[in-house]
Structures are given as structure tokens and as C-alpha cells.
Design an enzyme around this catalytic site. Sequence first.
Site, PDB file in Angstrom:
ATOM      1  N   VAL A   1      11.918   7.752   2.061  1.00  0.00           N
ATOM      2  CA  VAL A   1      12.350   8.684   1.018  1.00  0.00           C
ATOM      3  C   VAL A   1      11.717  10.060   1.241  1.00  0.00           C
ATOM      4  CG1 VAL A   1      12.485   9.087  -1.465  1.00  0.00           C
ATOM      5  CG2 VAL A   1      12.555   6.742  -0.608  1.00  0.00           C
TER       6      VAL A   1
ATOM      7  N   SER B   1       0.781   5.109   8.260  1.00  0.00           N
ATOM      8  CA  SER B   1       0.544   3.665   8.127  1.00  0.00           C
ATOM      9  C   SER B   1       1.858   2.899   8.099  1.00  0.00           C
ATOM     10  CB  SER B   1      -0.280   3.369   6.871  1.00  0.00           C
ATOM     11  OG  SER B   1       0.296   3.966   5.726  1.00  0.00           O
ATOM     12  N   THR B   2       2.880   3.433   7.446  1.00  0.00           N
ATOM     13  CA  THR B   2       4.209   2.816   7.489  1.00  0.00           C
ATOM     14  C   THR B   2       5.279   3.831   7.898  1.00  0.00           C
ATOM     15  OG1 THR B   2       4.577   3.227   5.126  1.00  0.00           O
ATOM     16  CG2 THR B   2       3.693   1.068   5.725  1.00  0.00           C
TER      17      THR B   2
ATOM     18  N   PHE C   1       4.856  10.978  -2.447  1.00  0.00           N
ATOM     19  CA  PHE C   1       5.592   9.765  -2.061  1.00  0.00           C
ATOM     20  C   PHE C   1       4.667   8.704  -1.461  1.00  0.00           C
ATOM     21  CE2 PHE C   1       8.499  13.358  -1.623  1.00  0.00           C
ATOM     22  CZ  PHE C   1       9.624  12.905  -2.287  1.00  0.00           C
TER      23      PHE C   1
ATOM     24  N   THR D   1       8.738   3.922 -10.149  1.00  0.00           N
ATOM     25  CA  THR D   1       9.654   2.851  -9.744  1.00  0.00           C
ATOM     26  C   THR D   1      10.179   2.053 -10.936  1.00  0.00           C
ATOM     27  OG1 THR D   1       9.710   0.695  -8.622  1.00  0.00           O
ATOM     28  CG2 THR D   1       7.574   1.471  -9.293  1.00  0.00           C
TER      29      THR D   1
ATOM     30  N   TYR E   1       2.258  -4.184  -7.494  1.00  0.00           N
ATOM     31  CA  TYR E   1       2.828  -2.897  -7.076  1.00  0.00           C
ATOM     32  C   TYR E   1       3.285  -2.095  -8.299  1.00  0.00           C
ATOM     33  CZ  TYR E   1       6.640   0.193  -5.564  1.00  0.00           C
ATOM     34  OH  TYR E   1       7.485   1.260  -5.396  1.00  0.00           O
TER      35      TYR E   1
ATOM     36  N   LYS F   1       1.807   1.527 -10.053  1.00  0.00           N
ATOM     37  CA  LYS F   1       2.640   2.713 -10.287  1.00  0.00           C
ATOM     38  C   LYS F   1       2.616   3.110 -11.769  1.00  0.00           C
ATOM     39  CE  LYS F   1       4.390   3.717  -6.214  1.00  0.00           C
ATOM     40  NZ  LYS F   1       4.627   5.044  -5.637  1.00  0.00           N
TER      41      LYS F   1
ATOM     42  N   HIS G   1      13.946  -4.944   2.208  1.00  0.00           N
ATOM     43  CA  HIS G   1      15.081  -4.470   1.407  1.00  0.00           C
ATOM     44  C   HIS G   1      16.404  -5.031   1.918  1.00  0.00           C
ATOM     45  CE1 HIS G   1      12.525  -0.879  -0.130  1.00  0.00           C
ATOM     46  NE2 HIS G   1      12.401  -1.955  -0.884  1.00  0.00           N
TER      47      HIS G   1
ATOM     48  N   ASP H   1      11.700 -11.807  -8.969  1.00  0.00           N
ATOM     49  CA  ASP H   1      12.929 -10.998  -8.951  1.00  0.00           C
ATOM     50  C   ASP H   1      13.691 -11.132 -10.270  1.00  0.00           C
ATOM     51  OD1 ASP H   1      12.803  -9.814  -6.493  1.00  0.00           O
ATOM     52  OD2 ASP H   1      14.172 -11.209  -5.492  1.00  0.00           O
TER      53      ASP H   1
HETATM   54  N1  LIG Z   1      12.404   2.639  -1.156  1.00  0.00           N
HETATM   55  C1  LIG Z   1      12.598   2.257  -2.403  1.00  0.00           C
HETATM   56  O1  LIG Z   1      13.579   1.532  -2.722  1.00  0.00           O
HETATM   57  C2  LIG Z   1      11.651   2.698  -3.488  1.00  0.00           C
HETATM   58  C3  LIG Z   1      11.933   2.321  -4.814  1.00  0.00           C
HETATM   59  C4  LIG Z   1      11.076   2.741  -5.829  1.00  0.00           C
HETATM   60  C5  LIG Z   1       9.969   3.538  -5.527  1.00  0.00           C
HETATM   61  N2  LIG Z   1       9.700   3.863  -4.235  1.00  0.00           N
HETATM   62  C6  LIG Z   1       8.514   4.695  -3.954  1.00  0.00           C
HETATM   63  O2  LIG Z   1       8.914   5.786  -3.152  1.00  0.00           O
HETATM   64  C7  LIG Z   1       7.879   6.163  -2.265  1.00  0.00           C
HETATM   65  C8  LIG Z   1       8.398   6.192  -0.851  1.00  0.00           C
HETATM   66  O3  LIG Z   1       8.894   4.894  -0.512  1.00  0.00           O
HETATM   67  P1  LIG Z   1       9.491   4.619   0.935  1.00  0.00           P
HETATM   68  O4  LIG Z   1      10.450   3.516   0.797  1.00  0.00           O
HETATM   69  O5  LIG Z   1       9.886   5.891   1.553  1.00  0.00           O
HETATM   70  O6  LIG Z   1       8.198   4.038   1.668  1.00  0.00           O
HETATM   71  P2  LIG Z   1       7.667   4.323   3.146  1.00  0.00           P
HETATM   72  O7  LIG Z   1       6.666   3.250   3.418  1.00  0.00           O
HETATM   73  O8  LIG Z   1       8.794   4.506   4.090  1.00  0.00           O
HETATM   74  O9  LIG Z   1       6.931   5.711   2.992  1.00  0.00           O
HETATM   75  C9  LIG Z   1       5.612   5.851   2.528  1.00  0.00           C
HETATM   76  C10 LIG Z   1       4.911   6.874   3.421  1.00  0.00           C
HETATM   77  O10 LIG Z   1       3.597   7.119   2.904  1.00  0.00           O
HETATM   78  C11 LIG Z   1       2.649   7.042   3.979  1.00  0.00           C
HETATM   79  N3  LIG Z   1       1.380   6.656   3.348  1.00  0.00           N
HETATM   80  C12 LIG Z   1       1.098   5.494   2.692  1.00  0.00           C
HETATM   81  N4  LIG Z   1      -0.161   5.562   2.193  1.00  0.00           N
HETATM   82  C13 LIG Z   1      -0.663   6.788   2.523  1.00  0.00           C
HETATM   83  C14 LIG Z   1      -1.884   7.470   2.259  1.00  0.00           C
HETATM   84  N5  LIG Z   1      -2.875   6.915   1.539  1.00  0.00           N
HETATM   85  N6  LIG Z   1      -2.046   8.722   2.747  1.00  0.00           N
HETATM   86  C15 LIG Z   1      -1.065   9.322   3.484  1.00  0.00           C
HETATM   87  N7  LIG Z   1       0.119   8.731   3.742  1.00  0.00           N
HETATM   88  C16 LIG Z   1       0.316   7.474   3.264  1.00  0.00           C
HETATM   89  C17 LIG Z   1       3.243   6.055   4.955  1.00  0.00           C
HETATM   90  O11 LIG Z   1       2.760   6.204   6.275  1.00  0.00           O
HETATM   91  C18 LIG Z   1       4.743   6.379   4.848  1.00  0.00           C
HETATM   92  O12 LIG Z   1       5.104   7.389   5.752  1.00  0.00           O
HETATM   93  C19 LIG Z   1       6.743   5.173  -2.508  1.00  0.00           C
HETATM   94  O13 LIG Z   1       5.828   5.762  -3.401  1.00  0.00           O
HETATM   95  C20 LIG Z   1       7.447   3.988  -3.151  1.00  0.00           C
HETATM   96  O14 LIG Z   1       6.572   3.272  -3.966  1.00  0.00           O
HETATM   97  C21 LIG Z   1      10.521   3.462  -3.210  1.00  0.00           C
HETATM   98  O1  LIG Z   2      16.917 -10.788   2.391  1.00  0.00           O
HETATM   99  C1  LIG Z   2      17.121 -10.517   1.205  1.00  0.00           C
HETATM  100  C2  LIG Z   2      16.512  -9.399   0.574  1.00  0.00           C
HETATM  101  C3  LIG Z   2      16.767  -9.175  -0.767  1.00  0.00           C
HETATM  102  N1  LIG Z   2      17.595 -10.007  -1.462  1.00  0.00           N
HETATM  103  C4  LIG Z   2      17.885  -9.740  -2.861  1.00  0.00           C
HETATM  104  O2  LIG Z   2      18.503  -8.474  -2.931  1.00  0.00           O
HETATM  105  C5  LIG Z   2      18.126  -7.801  -4.123  1.00  0.00           C
HETATM  106  C6  LIG Z   2      17.531  -6.466  -3.749  1.00  0.00           C
HETATM  107  O3  LIG Z   2      16.287  -6.701  -3.105  1.00  0.00           O
HETATM  108  P1  LIG Z   2      15.432  -5.539  -2.419  1.00  0.00           P
HETATM  109  O4  LIG Z   2      14.219  -6.160  -1.818  1.00  0.00           O
HETATM  110  O5  LIG Z   2      16.320  -4.726  -1.542  1.00  0.00           O
HETATM  111  O6  LIG Z   2      15.043  -4.611  -3.636  1.00  0.00           O
HETATM  112  P2  LIG Z   2      14.262  -4.977  -4.990  1.00  0.00           P
HETATM  113  O7  LIG Z   2      15.301  -4.959  -6.073  1.00  0.00           O
HETATM  114  O8  LIG Z   2      13.439  -6.188  -4.873  1.00  0.00           O
HETATM  115  O9  LIG Z   2      13.211  -3.797  -5.070  1.00  0.00           O
HETATM  116  C7  LIG Z   2      13.532  -2.506  -5.504  1.00  0.00           C
HETATM  117  O10 LIG Z   2      13.315  -2.447  -6.873  1.00  0.00           O
HETATM  118  C8  LIG Z   2      11.996  -2.718  -7.263  1.00  0.00           C
HETATM  119  C9  LIG Z   2      12.002  -2.636  -8.758  1.00  0.00           C
HETATM  120  O11 LIG Z   2      12.057  -3.916  -9.273  1.00  0.00           O
HETATM  121  C10 LIG Z   2      11.052  -1.727  -6.636  1.00  0.00           C
HETATM  122  O12 LIG Z   2      11.266  -0.435  -7.158  1.00  0.00           O
HETATM  123  C11 LIG Z   2      11.218  -1.712  -5.131  1.00  0.00           C
HETATM  124  O13 LIG Z   2      10.432  -0.688  -4.565  1.00  0.00           O
HETATM  125  C12 LIG Z   2      12.661  -1.481  -4.797  1.00  0.00           C
HETATM  126  O14 LIG Z   2      12.870  -1.560  -3.424  1.00  0.00           O
HETATM  127  C13 LIG Z   2      17.141  -8.723  -4.842  1.00  0.00           C
HETATM  128  O15 LIG Z   2      17.843  -9.431  -5.817  1.00  0.00           O
HETATM  129  C14 LIG Z   2      16.670  -9.679  -3.749  1.00  0.00           C
HETATM  130  O16 LIG Z   2      16.343 -10.955  -4.226  1.00  0.00           O
HETATM  131  C15 LIG Z   2      18.193 -11.101  -0.855  1.00  0.00           C
HETATM  132  O17 LIG Z   2      18.938 -11.854  -1.488  1.00  0.00           O
HETATM  133  N2  LIG Z   2      17.941 -11.322   0.463  1.00  0.00           N
END
Ligand SMILES: NC(=O)c1ccc[n+]([C@@H]2O[C@H](COP(=O)([O-])OP(=O)(O)OC[C@H]3O[C@@H](n4cnc5c(N)ncnc54)[C@H](O)[C@@H]3O)[C@@H](O)[C@H]2O)c1
Ligand SMILES: O=c1ccn([C@@H]2O[C@H](COP(=O)(O)OP(=O)(O)O[C@H]3O[C@H](CO)[C@H](O)[C@H](O)[C@H]3O)[C@@H](O)[C@H]2O)c(=O)[nH]1
Length: 334
Positions: free
Chosen positions: A23, A45-46, A81, A125, A149, A153, A195, A290
Site C-alpha cells: 500500500v 522487513s517485508t 504505513f 484496519t 494485530y 492498531k 491474502h 475469520d
Molecule cells: N493490505 C491490506 O489489506 C491492509 C488492510 C488493512 C490495513 N493494512 C495496513 O496497511 C499498512 C500497509 O500494509 P501492506 O499490505 O502494504 O503491508 P506491507 O508488509 O507490504 O508493507 C509494510 C511496509 O512497512 C515496512 N516496515 C514494517 N515495519 C517497519 C518498521 N518498524 N520500520 C520501517 N519499516 C517497516 C515493511 O518493510 C514494508 O515495506 C500496514 O500498516 C497494514 O497494517 C493493510
Molecule cells: O487461501 C485463502 C485465503 C483467504 N481465504 C478467505 O478469504 C477471505 C479474505 O481473506 P484475506 O486473508 O485476503 O483477508 P482478511 O479478510 O482476512 O484480512 C483483511 O481484513 C482484515 C480485517 O479483518 C485485516 O484488515 C487484514 O489486514 C486484511 O487483509 C477470508 O474470508 C479468508 O478466510 C480463503 O478462503 N483462502
Amino acid sequence: MTTDTATPNKPRKLVVTGGAGYVGSVCAARLIEAGHDVTVVDDLSTGHADAIPDGARFVEGDAAEVAETLLAEGFDGVLHFAAKSLVGESMQDPGTYWRGNVVTSLRLLDAMRGHGTPRLVFSSTAATYGEPESSPIPETAPTKPTNTYGATKLAIDHAITSYAMAHGLAAVSLRYFNVAGAYDQFGERHATETHLIPLVLQVASGTREQVQIYGDDYPTDDGTAVRDYIHVADLADAHLLALDHARAGEHQIYNLGNGTGFSVRQVIEACRSVTGHPIPAVVSQRRAGDPAVLVAASDQARERLGWKPERTDLTGIVADAWRFTQDRAQTGPA
Ligand SMILES: NC(=O)c1ccc[n+]([C@@H]2O[C@H](COP(=O)([O-])OP(=O)(O)OC[C@H]3O[C@@H](n4cnc5c(N)ncnc54)[C@H](O)[C@@H]3O)[C@@H](O)[C@H]2O)c1
Ligand SMILES: O=c1ccn([C@@H]2O[C@H](COP(=O)(O)OP(=O)(O)O[C@H]3O[C@H](CO)[C@H](O)[C@H](O)[C@H]3O)[C@@H](O)[C@H]2O)c(=O)[nH]1
């Protein structure tokens, strides 16, 4: 913290923590396109160094540690982020999540206060709500996270509220629902992928044999869990709007989703139609923690930020993710 009067579309000097992640890289790219001056801070780290958009300055290191010195240069705001965000890992290793998310964010808030950085946009989140009592979920819903998690948040959201009230911080928390899709050359490539959409697309691209459906006995139309998939570029738009709408002494919190739910089976079907691959799927146990249905009520973001998601079609979201997956297969390792 200094008080802040926001001017729409004003170019700003910004720190983007986590800008090498999924993101964060998309948001950093969009911020640069909009004319902002972006410094990415990421410990990789990720994230991936090659995901940092051209035009961004990059400082490698821990977000809190770097901010403590970097912010002395004078910045207009921070988009935070950087986080640990794997639900399962957070249950097995909570200390890493409380330190990595909460302690890091508190140190960041203190650094912002110390250096007079006026504005914060924070990645919160849907996991802060836990199992919802009703659907769609508004910001006024009870916050009862069902995993560590989400609890970390929520704790950060509480801390931000206190800092806004006490120190005049202009803060916006954006509670993302299920982020998906890709933008330009930026997309989702987590080494540990949990995901749904990227996992299903791994089957289509031949790196995974089948996808597991985690439970088909939910109280939903087809028995599989329902989620609200929001395009990452629409999410980025909300961050730009949030920067403009942040107000000193206020902590605004917005849900970001399309308001439409799609079941796991519907997502797999959309992936089949986009990729032309049969995508074998097997039903397995529910994944612990879930909820059956998570759909956002995003009226507040629409009304107060003027946000309007443009890429709401599930097939279009999947098609963007698929294009990214195919491009990566040609240009480099996952
Ligand atoms: N992807 C989603 O569906 C989703 C949903 C809800 C919330 N979020 C939130 O959005 C943000 C971004 O998520 P994402 O999916 O891009 O994750 P991501 O893991 O791809 O990105 C996180 C980034 O932060 C860096 N990082 C982690 N800890 C750090 C630290 N202490 N100092 C410096 N860098 C650090 C990692 O190296 C990575 O580049 C996160 O805060 C996550 O909790 C994501
Ligand atoms: O291999 C898989 C992976 C996921 N799922 C299902 O697909 C749906 C979506 O799962 P994701 O892991 O893609 O996403 P989540 O809904 O678990 O998680 C998302 O919503 C969360 C809030 O509950 C957090 O914000 C998290 O960061 C965000 O990615 C869920 O019902 C999960 O059970 C499957 O059936 N098979």
C-alpha cells in the site's frame, strides 16, 4: 506540535513510512504524481527496495529510529504505513506486534511532537472492529478486535486521539477493509502471502496447485466468507484527501471500502474469468478468527473527505492484480 491550516493540493514535504510495501509504494507513487516531496523510510522487513517509486528519497531503517533524527529537517506530515500485519503471526508472537506496531508508533508520535511535524495519516484496519454486530460497519461500531494485530492498531488509534487532543496533532486514521489490485508497476508481493486474491492468482500463474476455501458453512448466500475489496489506487486517493482534510487538534477516523461484499467463491470465479485458468479450489476448515461478513460503511469518507472510489468492479480489481502478477513474472523474482 505546531497548528496547521490545510490548503488543498498544496505540495508538501512528507515522510512515508513503509513506502517499500504494497500500500505504501502505491501511495508514495500517487503522492509524487500529485507534486509532493516524498521521503520513504522503510526497514525492508517485508518491503522491496525496487518498489520505492522513482522520485522518492529513501532512508533505510526503522521508522521510529529514523524519524527521531530525520524529522528535524522539517516536514509537513507523515503517512505511517510501516507495520507488522499478519494476523496469524500476531497471535503466535504478540510481543513483536506490540513492539513493532505500538512502541514504534508511540516513538514516531513523540518524534513528530518533538520536531513540530503537524500532520499524520495512519493505516488502521477493519480488524479494529472484530466480529461485527451488524453490517455494513460504520465507524461508530464497537471496537472489539479478535486478534493481536487488530488490538495493536486500535491501541495506536487511541494514542493518536490523545496526541491530537493534548498536542494539537492533525490526524486521520484510515481503516482499510480488503485492499486489492495494483497500480502501475506497484502491487502486492508479500514473501508470506495470506491474502485471498494474490493466492488465487498464484494458482493461475502456476506457482500454486490449488486454492483453499477456508470454510463453506458460513451464514452467507454460498456459505463462504464475504469481504469488501477496495482497489489500492482508490485507497491512495483517500490518503491524498486525508492530508488536505486533517485539522489541528482533531483525530478523524474513516472506514475505506466499497460497501459491497463478495464471497470467496465469487472472488475465485472472478479470477477464473480474468485469467482463463480453471483454478482448482478445495474446501478446508474455517481459518480461526475469520468473521463471516466484513463490509464497510464508508459514508463518512465520502461526505467529509469527498472520497469516491472509482474502481469498484471486482473483475477490474482482479484484472489489475493479474496484470501485475504477469509483469512480475517477466521482470523479476516475486
Ligand atoms: N493490505 C491490506 O489489506 C491492509 C488492510 C488493512 C490495513 N493494512 C495496513 O496497511 C499498512 C500497509 O500494509 P501492506 O499490505 O502494504 O503491508 P506491507 O508488509 O507490504 O508493507 C509494510 C511496509 O512497512 C515496512 N516496515 C514494517 N515495519 C517497519 C518498521 N518498524 N520500520 C520501517 N519499516 C517497516 C515493511 O518493510 C514494508 O515495506 C500496514 O500498516 C497494514 O497494517 C493493510
Ligand atoms: O487461501 C485463502 C485465503 C483467504 N481465504 C478467505 O478469504 C477471505 C479474505 O481473506 P484475506 O486473508 O485476503 O483477508 P482478511 O479478510 O482476512 O484480512 C483483511 O481484513 C482484515 C480485517 O479483518 C485485516 O484488515 C487484514 O489486514 C486484511 O487483509 C477470508 O474470508 C479468508 O478466510 C480463503 O478462503 N483462502
